[in-house]
Write an enzyme that holds these catalytic residues in place. Structure first.
Site, PDB file in Angstrom:
ATOM      1  N   GLY A   1      30.847  36.011  44.902  1.00 52.48           N
ATOM      2  CA  GLY A   1      30.837  36.637  43.583  1.00 52.48           C
ATOM      3  C   GLY A   1      29.818  35.976  42.657  1.00 52.48           C
TER       4      GLY A   1
ATOM      5  N   ASP B   1      41.199  34.243  53.858  1.00 47.83           N
ATOM      6  CA  ASP B   1      41.981  35.225  53.104  1.00 47.83           C
ATOM      7  C   ASP B   1      42.980  34.452  52.245  1.00 47.83           C
ATOM      8  OD1 ASP B   1      43.615  37.160  52.089  1.00 47.83           O
ATOM      9  OD2 ASP B   1      44.293  37.939  54.033  1.00 47.83           O
TER      10      ASP B   1
ATOM     11  N   ASP C   1      39.489  35.708  28.912  1.00 45.45           N
ATOM     12  CA  ASP C   1      39.883  36.011  27.536  1.00 45.45           C
ATOM     13  C   ASP C   1      40.903  37.158  27.491  1.00 45.45           C
ATOM     14  OD1 ASP C   1      37.729  37.708  28.444  1.00 45.45           O
ATOM     15  OD2 ASP C   1      37.479  38.441  26.400  1.00 45.45           O
TER      16      ASP C   1
ATOM     17  N   TRP D   1      33.024  37.810  29.290  1.00 50.34           N
ATOM     18  CA  TRP D   1      31.750  38.558  29.326  1.00 50.34           C
ATOM     19  C   TRP D   1      30.752  37.906  30.294  1.00 50.34           C
ATOM     20  CZ3 TRP D   1      29.978  40.895  24.005  1.00 50.34           C
ATOM     21  CH2 TRP D   1      31.067  41.503  23.354  1.00 50.34           C
TER      22      TRP D   1
ATOM     23  N   TYR E   1      40.386  39.648  41.109  1.00 52.45           N
ATOM     24  CA  TYR E   1      40.257  41.097  40.976  1.00 52.45           C
ATOM     25  C   TYR E   1      39.801  41.322  39.548  1.00 52.45           C
ATOM     26  CZ  TYR E   1      41.477  46.062  41.329  1.00 52.45           C
ATOM     27  OH  TYR E   1      41.435  47.441  41.376  1.00 52.45           O
ATOM     28  N   THR E   2      38.569  41.816  39.366  1.00 53.31           N
ATOM     29  CA  THR E   2      37.990  41.840  38.007  1.00 53.31           C
ATOM     30  C   THR E   2      37.690  43.235  37.460  1.00 53.31           C
ATOM     31  OG1 THR E   2      35.778  41.571  38.937  1.00 53.31           O
ATOM     32  CG2 THR E   2      36.934  39.558  38.250  1.00 53.31           C
TER      33      THR E   2
ATOM     34  N   TYR F   1      45.033  43.943  34.229  1.00 57.39           N
ATOM     35  CA  TYR F   1      44.138  42.834  34.556  1.00 57.39           C
ATOM     36  C   TYR F   1      44.548  41.561  33.813  1.00 57.39           C
ATOM     37  CZ  TYR F   1      39.957  39.874  34.433  1.00 57.39           C
ATOM     38  OH  TYR F   1      39.101  38.807  34.489  1.00 57.39           O
TER      39      TYR F   1
END
Length: 293
Positions: free
Chosen positions: A14, A40, A106, A155, A65-66, A130
């Site tokens: 990522g 995993d 955040d 961000w 998970y974004t 999320y």
């Protein structure tokens, strides 16, 4: 220098994981970079085996998970990755006397709290799946009793993967006009700056005795509109007419924080690591993207 440590990095493909590879390239420590193909993290036995067999001293969890919007309809998998997997990492670290460094968000704050930068002591109140699942991950760490440092960021962007900066570089270069939200403010964070900070803390063994939750983003504050204007300016994409608009013009299944500036006082006082201003970091990232394209 202390003897070399074994450091397990999860989610290494990522944004943050890739940046950490770059930060740690010259380290004397032994970094083990893994993504789902190698490990995993939703499999507790596999995690424990990896930590034990490699004598891991520090785990840096960059996996998450974004996808904020998709999480609303994919809640089980978001919970599995953002909370269940984090519990596995925390318990494996605890069992093997390792330290866990975990990256949060955040979005644990969610709802509006006025326009004061948010401190670590402020109560969490996430508004979407999320944020809720990321908060559950933080709580799992706390409940495990593991030695841990949690870094909440916001961000995030970089040269890697899909992110706002790369999207807007493309759009401002090809669209004659663009409308961008101006009623949500925060601070862009260059993933390389966060990776460098985490690396510095590990390299100088500053994680020991400084366990706790910290906020890290770049310095300053802007709206998504200001952010886009600056991206276009730095890239020289001046032909695109960028106009501010209200967030309700882009309906979303999630209520995004209207003001999610993070107060970084605790981080700076604890670690003494300078935090770059957001436009300086943005220039560095865009220069890197253009150099590589």
């Amino acid at each position: 220098m202390n003897s070399a440590l074994n450091i397990l990095v999860t989610g290494a493909n990522g944004q943050l994981g890739n940046c950490l590879r770059k930060s740690a390239a010259s380290s004397k420590d032994n970094y083990i970079f893994t993504d789902v193909a190698e490990l995993d993290i939703t499999d507790a036995d596999a995690v424990n085996r990896m930590v034990k067999d490699n004598g891991v001293n520090v785990i840096v969890n960059c996996a998450a998970y974004t996808n904020v919007d998709r999480a609303e309809t994919d809640a089980d998998f978001a919970e599995l990755l953002n909370a269940g997997a984090v519990k596995n990492l925390a318990e494996a670290a605890k069992a093997n006397d390792a330290t866990l460094i975990h990256v949060s968000t955040d979005y644990v704050f969610g709802g509006s709290q006025g326009n004061t930068p948010r401190t670590e002591e402020e109560p969490a109140n996430p508004t979407g799946v999320y944020g809720v699942t990321k908060l559950h991950g933080e709580q799992a760490i706390e409940q495990s009793g593991v030695k841990a440092l949690i870094f909440r960021t916001a961000w995030l962007y970089s040269e890697y993967g899909k992110n706002f900066v790369k999207t807007m570089l493309g759009l401002t270069a090809t669209k004659p006009e663009l409308k961008v939200v101006f009623d949500q403010c925060g601070t862009p964070t260059y993933a390389q700056d966060l990776a460098d900070a985490i690396y510095d803390i590990i390299e100088n063994r500053r994680f020991d005795g400084n366990e706790g939750t910290y906020h890290y983003s770049n310095e300053g504050v802007c709206s998504w509109y200001d952010f886009t204007k600056m991206i276009a300016e730095i890239a020289g994409n001046t032909a695109c007419d960028i106009q501010p608009c209200h967030s309700d013009e882009f309906p979303s299944p999630v209520t995004r924080p209207s003001y999610s500036v993070l107060d970084k006082t605790k981080f700076k006082q604890t670690f003494g690591i300078p935090v770059p201003y957001w436009t300086d970091s943005l220039r560095n990232c865009i220069a890197s993207i253009m150099h590589n394209s």
